[in-house]
Design an enzyme around this catalytic site. Sequence first.
Site, PDB file in Angstrom:
ATOM      1  N   ASN A  78      -1.641  48.393  13.586  1.00  0.00           N
ATOM      2  CA  ASN A  78      -2.053  48.616  12.204  1.00  0.00           C
ATOM      3  C   ASN A  78      -3.329  47.829  11.943  1.00  0.00           C
ATOM      4  OD1 ASN A  78      -0.507  50.284  10.559  1.00  0.00           O
ATOM      5  ND2 ASN A  78       1.022  48.711  10.136  1.00  0.00           N
ATOM      6  N   LYS A  83      -7.000  54.685   7.401  1.00  0.00           N
ATOM      7  CA  LYS A  83      -5.625  54.162   7.534  1.00  0.00           C
ATOM      8  C   LYS A  83      -5.565  52.731   6.978  1.00  0.00           C
ATOM      9  CE  LYS A  83      -1.331  54.097   9.159  1.00  0.00           C
ATOM     10  NZ  LYS A  83      -0.991  53.050  10.063  1.00  0.00           N
ATOM     11  N   SER A 118       5.727  48.493   6.535  1.00  0.00           N
ATOM     12  CA  SER A 118       5.873  47.554   7.656  1.00  0.00           C
ATOM     13  C   SER A 118       5.732  46.108   7.165  1.00  0.00           C
ATOM     14  CB  SER A 118       4.830  47.857   8.736  1.00  0.00           C
ATOM     15  OG  SER A 118       3.535  47.856   8.187  1.00  0.00           O
ATOM     16  N   GLU A 128       0.953  41.317   8.876  1.00  0.00           N
ATOM     17  CA  GLU A 128      -0.361  41.705   9.413  1.00  0.00           C
ATOM     18  C   GLU A 128      -1.449  41.591   8.337  1.00  0.00           C
ATOM     19  OE1 GLU A 128       0.611  44.669  13.052  1.00  0.00           O
ATOM     20  OE2 GLU A 128       1.094  45.491  11.095  1.00  0.00           O
TER      21      GLU A 128
END
Length: 308
Positions: free
Chosen positions: A107, A186, A255, A267
């Site tokens: 990611n 994204k 996530s 992240e």
Amino acid sequence: MSEPLYILGAGSLGLLWAGRCARAGLDCRLLLRTPQALQQWQAGGEALLLEQGGDTTTLRVTAELPSSSAAPIRRLIVSTKAWAVAEALETLAHRLQPDSQLVLLQNGLGSQQAVSQRFPDQRVLYASVTDGAWKRAANHVVWAGIGQTLLGDPQPGAAPAWLEALTQAGIDWQWTPDILPVLWVKLAINCAINPITALHDCPNGEVPDRAGAQFPALLADLQVLLASQGVSMTLAALSERITRVIQATAANSSSMRQDVHAGRRTEIDFILGHACRSARQAGVATPALDALYRQLQAHLARLGLPQD
Ligand code: KPL
């Protein structure tokens, strides 16, 4: 595909890829991080449980430690968290060959460029994955949402032939000659959804309501950020794109929310951190994005989790 396909990282995505490859009869091997994880995997009979729509298939997948052999690794899927990639790859660097090819599923952005720099002799491909998955147990993955995988090489080049094995494994993938803009979009989607779900502890579908007035300001900043990176999209198109993802994954836990629930490092640095740093470097103002970054860092600090 004659070369074994190695999968580094046994998180939800790693298990999802390993499970689908094993189901198709491909020679795929999991690379685990610790002797304890390997022992646990072997004690479970090397069984990987792949659950979809209430049906669970048991598959046998061999696992090993990166250090347990010197056998060359020529096909490698890297499915660790973005912050774990660099260290995990060092443990197997001695097994990579000049003709090894790596596919990065992380990611966010930043970890991919670091790998390309560290391994200039190998072909490093980047991927954008939209499947939703979560782990019921260490060897049990639930495929919650069928997505698509876009793959590409940041350097000009055609798709390597071995990727066809992914089609055999039922992985819906497509080669894109221009992967970086895909990853930027994204990243924008992840900036708009993940932090809000972590802050408000809510599923993706509640993001616009929970964020309130912060949301349109955030979308506007993301559009400015994308433009500064050469990705031109109108604000209306970006908003529509993000809204579609929110609707399609409404019941999902992002996530980042899953990481917070598990007490794991998030992240944030590869999502909001990379976004804010890139905006600053490009000389564009993104006040809503910066404020969200600070807000999330403070939230993580309160929870005793790393702020990077
Ligand atoms: O990619 C995702 C994530 O959770 O990281 C989204 C698109 C937000 C789906 O949950």
